[in-house]
Motif scaffolding. Structure first.
Motif, PDB file in Angstrom:
ATOM      1  N   HIS A  31       0.719  -1.497   0.302  1.00 34.34           N
ATOM      2  CA  HIS A  31      -0.180   0.011   0.104  1.00 34.34           C
ATOM      3  C   HIS A  31       1.043   1.067   0.016  1.00 34.34           C
ATOM      4  CE1 HIS A  31      -2.974  -3.211   2.301  1.00 34.34           C
ATOM      5  NE2 HIS A  31      -3.262  -3.115   1.321  1.00 34.34           N
ATOM      6  N   ALA A  36      -5.576   4.041  -7.060  1.00 35.34           N
ATOM      7  CA  ALA A  36      -5.299   3.494  -8.668  1.00 35.34           C
ATOM      8  C   ALA A  36      -7.354   3.188  -8.771  1.00 35.34           C
ATOM      9  CB  ALA A  36      -4.357   2.226  -8.896  1.00 35.34           C
ATOM     10  N   GLU A  37      -7.692   3.631  -9.982  1.00 31.53           N
ATOM     11  CA  GLU A  37      -9.273   3.148 -10.525  1.00 31.53           C
ATOM     12  C   GLU A  37      -9.591   1.472  -8.917  1.00 31.53           C
ATOM     13  OE1 GLU A  37     -11.492   2.500 -14.529  1.00 31.53           O
ATOM     14  OE2 GLU A  37      -9.427   2.397 -13.872  1.00 31.53           O
ATOM     15  N   ARG A  38      -9.132   0.698  -9.153  1.00 31.72           N
ATOM     16  CA  ARG A  38      -9.136  -0.125  -8.348  1.00 31.72           C
ATOM     17  C   ARG A  38      -9.309  -0.425  -6.841  1.00 31.72           C
ATOM     18  NH1 ARG A  38      -3.613  -1.381  -9.218  1.00 31.72           N
ATOM     19  NH2 ARG A  38      -2.496  -1.184  -6.911  1.00 31.72           N
ATOM     20  N   ASP A  39      -9.372   1.270  -6.550  1.00 30.60           N
ATOM     21  CA  ASP A  39      -9.348   0.608  -5.170  1.00 30.60           C
ATOM     22  C   ASP A  39     -10.219   1.369  -4.803  1.00 30.60           C
ATOM     23  OD1 ASP A  39      -6.572   0.546  -4.603  1.00 30.60           O
ATOM     24  OD2 ASP A  39      -6.108   2.733  -4.549  1.00 30.60           O
ATOM     25  N   SER A  41     -15.076   0.665  -5.217  1.00 29.86           N
ATOM     26  CA  SER A  41     -16.055  -0.544  -5.390  1.00 29.86           C
ATOM     27  C   SER A  41     -16.627   0.256  -4.932  1.00 29.86           C
ATOM     28  CB  SER A  41     -16.022  -1.582  -4.374  1.00 29.86           C
ATOM     29  OG  SER A  41     -13.835  -1.922  -3.904  1.00 29.86           O
ATOM     30  N   ASN A  54     -10.199   1.868  -0.528  1.00 31.07           N
ATOM     31  CA  ASN A  54      -8.992   1.537   0.172  1.00 31.07           C
ATOM     32  C   ASN A  54      -8.145   2.176   0.624  1.00 31.07           C
ATOM     33  OD1 ASN A  54      -6.637   0.518   0.973  1.00 31.07           O
ATOM     34  ND2 ASN A  54      -6.049  -0.311  -0.916  1.00 31.07           N
ATOM     35  N   TYR A 151     -11.884  10.157  -7.015  1.00 31.76           N
ATOM     36  CA  TYR A 151     -13.318   9.193  -7.035  1.00 31.76           C
ATOM     37  C   TYR A 151     -14.174   9.036  -7.917  1.00 31.76           C
ATOM     38  CZ  TYR A 151      -9.932   7.400  -3.706  1.00 31.76           C
ATOM     39  OH  TYR A 151      -8.778   7.811  -2.967  1.00 31.76           O
ATOM     40  N   LYS A 178     -23.737  -5.569  -8.367  1.00 27.34           N
ATOM     41  CA  LYS A 178     -22.463  -5.552  -8.925  1.00 27.34           C
ATOM     42  C   LYS A 178     -21.807  -4.169  -9.165  1.00 27.34           C
ATOM     43  CE  LYS A 178     -21.497  -6.820 -14.278  1.00 27.34           C
ATOM     44  NZ  LYS A 178     -21.829  -7.015 -15.721  1.00 27.34           N
ATOM     45  N   ASP A 179     -20.651  -3.879  -8.678  1.00 24.99           N
ATOM     46  CA  ASP A 179     -19.822  -2.850  -9.365  1.00 24.99           C
ATOM     47  C   ASP A 179     -21.198  -1.879 -10.596  1.00 24.99           C
ATOM     48  OD1 ASP A 179     -18.645  -3.255  -7.400  1.00 24.99           O
ATOM     49  OD2 ASP A 179     -16.662  -4.307  -8.178  1.00 24.99           O
ATOM     50  N   SER A 180     -21.162  -0.505 -10.316  1.00 26.42           N
ATOM     51  CA  SER A 180     -21.879   0.324 -11.820  1.00 26.42           C
ATOM     52  C   SER A 180     -23.433  -0.015 -11.949  1.00 26.42           C
ATOM     53  CB  SER A 180     -20.189   0.828 -12.394  1.00 26.42           C
ATOM     54  OG  SER A 180     -19.255   0.974 -11.764  1.00 26.42           O
TER      55      SER A 180
END
Length: 413
Positions: A31, A36-39, A41, A54, A151, A178-180
């Motif tokens: 960390h 990043a974009e994956r941080d 949900s 995150n 974000y 589900k995401d989004s």
């Protein structure tokens, strides 16, 4: 000497990072980086949207939880997140209520499209999209050595569903997460009732319902924000619980309606109501009972927009409106089936004596018809008797008439 300085620099950097992560479930090996974009949900629920970020890369970037806020509303505590240190890695959670989503600057955009749904029927479909962002504040100075964090998130809710149940009068399956992407289908249910008061749920006897029994159906929404109404777009029946069964009988779609079906309420509230007469599927001709499953493709429409989605019956079609809308297929159908509705099929004679007795045509007569026929028969008998009597009288021989001549006989006194 240079090697010693490098080691001391790395140790000081490591000590700084460890101090930065102190008290939080973060791993300096994974960390120690910028976000990043994956941080992030996104969980799109029926009543709330939940955002999970995150927190460890946020700490590494030099920010605290108080620096993160929805849509730049850093001065409003209601628009900030809260720490969840019971997970790995530590997360910042934001909860957005769909009933008050505009309070922190989130936007709701409803688009309308004309296209084919999952069953090939052309209709107007609405899609709701909720979007916003989470960011960090800019410093009052001209420059900054800290990266600005941003974000972005969105939830898309298709507003057309197939109400489907495996059990009679029970609610649908749990929502899909589900995401989004999200769905309101868990708020929808289909319930069958005995009469037009919609108070007592339908009770099906062991022997099944008699044919042409009137069944009252209601598609309801529960725990759904008041900005939405229910619009039943297409209701049909199948002999099985599979809504994709090729054998189906349509109750109503748009302006096309089965003669025995009546729609009482549609698009005006969070309940749609209609009634139909039960029947049997001919494929069940060798069975004592026939099963009927009811399905409804249901839309959610904004209160002000429902009237625009209602079909115009008995007047000119809205071809101008239809041609001006972008044609695209709808998505997000979820499945619910009400039933089974069991109908009773009367048995037919099968033994030889019964077949012989029923070989000639029989016409059941009511009392009025029987009385009229009896009167005609009696009148015919009297007419025939009067006719025969008249003939007999006309054929009887006449005696000769004597004309008087001579003197009067004194013996005839």
């Amino acid at each position: 000497m240079e090697r010693i300085c490098l080691i001391l620099l790395l140790m000081s950097r490591t000590t700084s990072v460890l101090a930065q992560f102190n008290g939080y479930n973060c791993d300096a090996n994974y960390h120690s980086r910028f976000p990043a974009e994956r941080d992030i949900s996104v969980y799109c629920g029926v009543q709330t949207m939940t955002l999970k970020i995150n927190f460890c890369p946020v700490l590494f970037s030099g920010y605290t939880v108080a620096d993160l806020a929805l849509n730049g509303r850093h001065g409003d505590t209601h628009c900030r997140g809260f720490i969840n240190n019971n997970t790995f890695p530590t997360a910042v959670l934001f909860s957005i209520s769909l009933s008050t989503l505009e309070a922190c600057g989130n936007s709701l955009v409803v688009t309308t499209a004309y296209g084919a749904n999952a069953y090939g029927n052309m209709s107007l479909v609405q899609i709701g999209n909720i979007s916003g962002y989470i960011d960090t504040p800019d410093p009052p100075s001209i420059i900054s050595y800290l990266p600005g964090l941003l974000y972005k998130f969105s939830c898309s809710y298709p507003l057309e569903y197939l109400v489907n149940n495996s059990q009679l009068a029970s609610s649908s399956a749990a929502i899909s997460v589900k995401d989004s992407n999200g769905t309101f289908v868990s708020t929808l249910s289909m319930i069958l009732y005995n009469d037009s008061t919609y108070n007592q749920q339908l009770s099906i006897p062991m022997a099944g319902l008699a044919l042409k029994t009137r069944v009252f159906s209601a598609v309801k929404a529960t725990n759904l924000d008041k900005r939405w109404n229910i619009l039943m777009d297409y209701c049909y029946t199948t002999p099985s619980g599979n809504p994709n069964d090729e054998l189906r009988y349509d109750l109503f779609f748009g302006c096309h309606k089965d003669p025995q079906t009546t729609v009482f309420e549609n698009g005006k509230s969070q309940m749609g109501r209609f009634a139909f007469e039960v029947f049997r599927f001919v494929k069940h001709r060798h069975q004592k009972m026939s099963t009927v499953f009811l399905h409804c493709v249901t839309k959610l429409c904004r209160v002000d927009d429902c009237v625009l989605l209602m079909p115009i019956c008995g007047r000119r079609r809205r071809r101008d409106i239809e041609d001006s809308l972008e044609s695209r297929p709808s998505s997000g159908d979820a499945i619910i089936t009400a039933g089974p509705i069991i109908t009773r099929i009367d048995e037919t004679p099968t033994n030889n004596s019964q077949l012989a007795a029923s070989s000639g045509p029989s016409f059941p007569l009511n009392p009025v018809t029987s009385a009229l026929l009896s009167g005609v028969v009696i009148l015919g008998v009297f007419s025939l008797g009067f006719f025969l009597l008249s003939l007999r009288l006309l054929r009887k021989p006449h005696l000769p008439t004597a004309t008087p001549s001579g003197a009067w006989n004194p013996g005839f006194k």
